[in-house]
Every structure is written in C-alpha cells, then in structure tokens.
Design a protein around this motif. Structure first.
Motif, PDB file in Angstrom:
ATOM      1  N   ASP A  47      -6.427   4.386  -4.591  1.00 42.02           N
ATOM      2  CA  ASP A  47      -6.177   5.422  -5.602  1.00 42.02           C
ATOM      3  C   ASP A  47      -6.540   6.797  -5.046  1.00 42.02           C
ATOM      4  O   ASP A  47      -5.826   7.777  -5.272  1.00 42.02           O
ATOM      5  CB  ASP A  47      -6.997   5.150  -6.856  1.00 42.02           C
ATOM      6  N   GLU A  48      -7.666   6.869  -4.337  1.00 44.44           N
ATOM      7  CA  GLU A  48      -8.081   8.155  -3.776  1.00 44.44           C
ATOM      8  C   GLU A  48      -7.099   8.621  -2.706  1.00 44.44           C
ATOM      9  O   GLU A  48      -6.769   9.813  -2.626  1.00 44.44           O
ATOM     10  CB  GLU A  48      -9.497   8.051  -3.199  1.00 44.44           C
TER      11      GLU A  48
ATOM     12  N   ARG B 175      -0.784  13.019  -2.863  1.00 49.83           N
ATOM     13  CA  ARG B 175      -0.029  13.721  -3.907  1.00 49.83           C
ATOM     14  C   ARG B 175      -0.387  15.201  -3.951  1.00 49.83           C
ATOM     15  O   ARG B 175       0.490  16.073  -3.955  1.00 49.83           O
ATOM     16  CB  ARG B 175      -0.326  13.077  -5.261  1.00 49.83           C
TER      17      ARG B 175
ATOM     18  N   ARG C 227       0.841  -1.207   0.000  1.00 49.27           N
ATOM     19  CA  ARG C 227       0.000   0.000   0.000  1.00 49.27           C
ATOM     20  C   ARG C 227       0.870   1.250   0.000  1.00 49.27           C
ATOM     21  O   ARG C 227       0.635   2.188  -0.771  1.00 49.27           O
ATOM     22  CB  ARG C 227      -0.939  -0.022   1.205  1.00 49.27           C
TER      23      ARG C 227
ATOM     24  N   ALA D 216      -3.900   7.949  -2.619  1.00 49.30           N
ATOM     25  CA  ALA D 216      -2.695   8.401  -3.318  1.00 49.30           C
ATOM     26  C   ALA D 216      -2.886   9.786  -3.925  1.00 49.30           C
ATOM     27  O   ALA D 216      -1.985  10.633  -3.874  1.00 49.30           O
ATOM     28  CB  ALA D 216      -2.323   7.388  -4.407  1.00 49.30           C
ATOM     29  N   GLU D 217      -4.053  10.022  -4.480  1.00 49.35           N
ATOM     30  CA  GLU D 217      -4.323  11.329  -5.083  1.00 49.35           C
ATOM     31  C   GLU D 217      -4.386  12.428  -4.027  1.00 49.35           C
ATOM     32  O   GLU D 217      -3.860  13.532  -4.224  1.00 49.35           O
ATOM     33  CB  GLU D 217      -5.624  11.272  -5.878  1.00 49.35           C
TER      34      GLU D 217
ATOM     35  N   GLY E 225     -10.644   1.258  -5.916  1.00 50.66           N
ATOM     36  CA  GLY E 225     -10.515   2.704  -6.055  1.00 50.66           C
ATOM     37  C   GLY E 225     -10.148   3.445  -4.787  1.00 50.66           C
ATOM     38  O   GLY E 225      -9.769   4.625  -4.845  1.00 50.66           O
TER      39      GLY E 225
ATOM     40  N   ARG F  36       3.073   6.814  -6.876  1.00 47.61           N
ATOM     41  CA  ARG F  36       2.292   7.946  -7.376  1.00 47.61           C
ATOM     42  C   ARG F  36       2.994   9.265  -7.066  1.00 47.61           C
ATOM     43  O   ARG F  36       2.978  10.199  -7.877  1.00 47.61           O
ATOM     44  CB  ARG F  36       0.888   7.925  -6.767  1.00 47.61           C
TER      45      ARG F  36
ATOM     46  N   TYR G 118       2.658   1.652  -3.263  1.00 47.35           N
ATOM     47  CA  TYR G 118       1.758   2.149  -4.302  1.00 47.35           C
ATOM     48  C   TYR G 118       1.637   3.666  -4.219  1.00 47.35           C
ATOM     49  O   TYR G 118       1.725   4.379  -5.235  1.00 47.35           O
ATOM     50  CB  TYR G 118       0.380   1.501  -4.145  1.00 47.35           C
ATOM     51  N   VAL G 119       1.435   4.183  -3.007  1.00 53.77           N
ATOM     52  CA  VAL G 119       1.344   5.634  -2.819  1.00 53.77           C
ATOM     53  C   VAL G 119       2.661   6.294  -3.196  1.00 53.77           C
ATOM     54  O   VAL G 119       2.690   7.340  -3.867  1.00 53.77           O
ATOM     55  CB  VAL G 119       0.965   5.969  -1.369  1.00 53.77           C
TER      56      VAL G 119
END
Length: 477
Positions: free
Chosen positions: A453-454, A460, A286, A456-457, A450, A293, A289-290
């Motif tokens: 992904d949220e 970021r 996890r 990570a966004e 998802g 990004r 993955y972040v």
C-alpha cells in the motif's frame, strides 16, 4: 520450479497467508486456471488466491484409506468422482486383501460423500479437464494429503498441477517434486515442527466459514460477467467520446510481438508503462495492485511482457538490460507519439491512438527498473517521471544513469539490505531530481502488511506530481 527464500515473517492468520501466497502466483492468472482447496484449513488461504487470480474456487475432499489394523498408516486415498489412489507397496507389505481394501473404501466413501454434500451442496465439482489446477492448503507437514490431492486432480484430467502453500519444511520439494508440475511456497523456515507455529492465529476453520467462503466465491464468479458489462456500460455513459479502455493488446517491438494489458481511465492525466522484473509478467499481482491504484487516481497504465514465452526460458535474457530497455523504448515511443507502427495489428494501432499525447511515466520493478532507466536515458524529456520498486537501477550502468533527466523515485524495503545499498549508490550517479524512499520493515517483495500500500501511494503521488500538465484536474485518490 520456484525456489523460496529463508526470511520469514509469521502469518497473522490464514487470510494473511493467502494474500502473501497469491502474490507469488500472478503468472497463473487466466481463464484456464482453477483453484482447489483442501478443506478445511486450506479454504481461507485458497479464497484469497482465487480472488487475486480471478479463478473459480473449489474443494478437493479427500479421505485416507487406512490399513485395517493400523488406520493411521495410509494405503491410499479416495476423492470425488470415484477417483482412487493406492500405495501398492503398503498394501503388499501390510498383506491387505481385496475384501479388506473394499470394505475400508466403502466406509470412507460414505464419509467422503457426506462431507462433499455438506461443503458443496448441489453444485457439481468444477470441471478441471485440460486446465491448470492450483492445489492450495494452509501448509505442508508430512505432505501425504497434498500428495493425494495432486494425484486426484491429475486423475480428473488436469493438464497442469501446481501445489501452492504458505509454509513448508525445507525438504518439501524433495518429497513432492514428482506429484506436481510446479511447487510454490512463501517460506520454508527451519527448524520446522508444526504448521501452526508459523501463524499468530491458527484456530480451527469451522464448517460455517468454509461454506461462507465457497458461497462467496461462487456468487462472485456468477456476478463477474454482469459486473463487467455494467462497468463498461457506465463508463460509456459517463465519459462520452473519451470512454475508458481496459483490454489485452499486442504490440510489435524489434521483430517480436509483446502481449500487454492497457487501461485508460476517461480523461486520463498521463500513462505509466510498467517494466516487470525477473521471472515476472504483466500478470504480476504486485504490479497489478499498484496499477489499479494509479488508474483510480486518473492515470492510464500499460502492463506488458518484455520477453516472449520462448525467451523467458533463457535466464540470461532476464538480465539483458540492453534487450529489455530497447523493447521498452520501442513500446514507449509508440504510446507517446501515437505513430502507427509498421505492420501493427489493429488492436495495437487503436491503443496507440487512445494514448496519443498523454505524458509518459515509467514504473520498473527489480531488473525492470534498469530497463526503465535505460529508456528514460534514451528518450530524454519525453519521459516525465520514473518510479523503481525494489529495483536494480545499478544494472543500467553509470553512463546511462547520468543521462536520465526524468524525476526518479527509488522505493526499497528497509530489510532488503543489499538492494538498498545498490539503490543508494545508483542514486548518487543520477543527475536528475531524485528521491530514495525506504519502506520500514519491508523486504524485497513488500509482502508485509501495508508495505505494498505504501509503495502504491508513493508511486501515485510521484506520478501525479510530475506527469499532469499544470492546471490539470486530478482524480481523488
């Protein structure tokens, strides 16, 4: 031994199951790990696990040896390479003679070899001697096949056997504890009638899909060295003296040596140091993955272990925020100031040099969030931003929370009710710029489609808002 929770969101399909299972296996990443699937249904699951771990993917073809007059009753199993596992008690109770056993084995050996040739072609089985073998299936029902697979890879010389499945009955550990060194499962729902009831799509895995996945995994493994070389060459060619960095290193902190992974894109806008949560490490899929990004957005990252292997065995250390925070602070100081630590190894000194002057951010997960806030309070303005994922900021304590000056983002899953309440209380104690972002329909580990992904966004965007100097060019995320 992993203890799994009871909350469960059904798997979309075997690929989804594999991704969610892989998120629990990051601690097994390494060159000595092999992923072995039980065909056919276990192959799509194992393919995702192998991809995340960066491990070779193979299969374990098994044929049950059934009692001659009662074939559904197993008296053993056979695998490739002449491996045979027998249940002497069943053989004795069923009065199976040596000749009968030999005939059953001869017949099943022919079928086993036919299937192995069908799936593997002319490729030999992966050598598992002295390695960590992760045995993967799409679920556990009775456990007999998984039991045989674990024994077979052990017979083939595996140093450590891990049995990993997406779903299993609650008593699966009692059934299989003695055949594997570690058991990992996404969920153990109850009641449990059949594996397929926990999948939205549990259609049969065809031979063609098995062949495709095995071929893709084989091609990916063969291409990896060339791809890595090409990537390194391209980075050197395009970045001049500011070449990117991506390597393992060792950093000294408070008398111990801590292993880490440093990634610095060319022209990095800042560096984010990750503080991992309880039971996790720099191999956490996890956090990796972040971090990926963030790297693509032009941010450097350092993922490192706050505890040594010996210290991890004592669970009290996992919740010792003062210990974790002091080590994170020591490492952050080295990276932020570029000062060469006393008696530091050459790799650590080089890493410090390459990150000197970059604005510093901290990313904390679970108990690591408390360590990140401890460091933010200790270093003051030197820390430009903090992000917490499913964190326990409350463990930092009211006094330290009030001393944090860095803009802080708390990200929590909407279904992680207890942690969400703790984050709300901690947010009220923070005196800095702060936000609480709640990810809908997400649980503590953000395993839902998802959800990560949220996270990570959000991370970021928060770091890009607060780390770079005004006017700095940013990378298109």
């Amino acid at each position: 031994m992993h203890v799994t929770g009871t909350h469960f969101t059904p798997f979309a399909d075997r690929t989804d199951a594999g991704r969610r299972l892989a998120a629990r296996l990051g601690h097994l990443s390494g060159p000595d790990t092999v992923v072995v699937a039980l065909p056919r249904g276990g192959v799509p699951v194992a393919a995702e696990v192998a991809a995340v771990l960066g491990a070779p993917l193979d299969i374990c073809v098994i044929r049950k040896l059934g009692v001659p007059y009662q074939p559904e009753l197993g008296m053993g199993a056979i695998g490739e390479g002449g491996v045979r596992v027998l249940n002497e008690q069943v053989i004795r109770l069923a009065s199976v003679t040596d000749d009968q056993l030999a005939e059953v084995e001869r017949r099943e050996r022919v079928e086993l070899e036919r299937r192995a040739r069908r799936y593997r072609g002319d490729r030999p089985p992966t050598d598992v001697r002295g390695r960590v073998v992760v045995v993967v299936d799409d679920g556990i029902a009775t456990g007999s096949t998984a039991r045989a697979a674990c024994r077979i890879v052990r017979e083939r010389g595996a140093a450590r056997v891990v049995l990993a499945v997406p779903v299993a009955p609650r008593d699966w550990i009692d059934r299989l504890d003695e055949v594997a060194d570690e058991l990992v499962c996404v969920s153990t729902p109850s009641p449990f009638f059949a594996i397929g009831e926990f999948y939205a799509d549990f259609s049969q895995t065809e031979d063609e899909e098995v062949l495709r996945l095995l071929a893709e995994a084989h091609d990916s493994a063969a291409a990896a060295p060339a791809a890595a070389s090409a990537t390194t060459t391209a980075a050197r060619a395009t970045s001049g003296t500011a070449a990117g960095v991506d390597r393992e290193l060792v950093l000294p902190a408070a008398g111990v040596r801590l292993a880490g992974r440093l990634t610095v894109p060319a022209g990095a806008l800042g560096i984010v140091v990750f503080a991992h949560g309880s039971g996790s490490s720099r191999h956490s899929p996890r956090n990796r993955y972040v971090a990926d990004r963030l790297n693509r957005a032009g941010l450097a990252t350092l993922l490192f272990d706050l505890l040594t292997e010996a210290e991890e065995a004592d669970r009290r250390n996992v919740f010792d925020v003062a210990l974790l925070g002091s080590r994170l602070t020591a490492v952050a100081r080295q990276l932020n100031t570029g000062s060469k630590p006393e008696a530091a190894p050459e790799s650590a000194a080089a890493a410090v040099t390459e990150t000197r002057g970059l604005p510093l951010g901290l990313f904390g997960a679970s108990t690591g969030a408390a360590a990140a806030l401890h460091t933010a309070a200790e270093l003051g303005p030197a820390v430009r931003a903090v992000v917490s994922r499913g964190g326990r900021p409350d463990l930092a304590g009211a006094e330290e929370l009030s001393r944090v000056s860095a803009p802080t983002l708390l990200v929590v899953g909407a279904l992680d009710v207890t942690v969400l309440d703790l984050n709300r209380r901690a947010a009220r104690r923070l005196r800095c710029e702060r936000e609480l972002a709640v990810v809908p329909r997400a649980t503590h580990l953000f395993e839902e489609p998802g959800a990560l992904d949220e996270v990570a966004e959000l991370a970021r965007d928060w770091f890009l808002r607060h780390l770079p100097e005004p006017g700095s060019a940013t990378v298109d995320p």
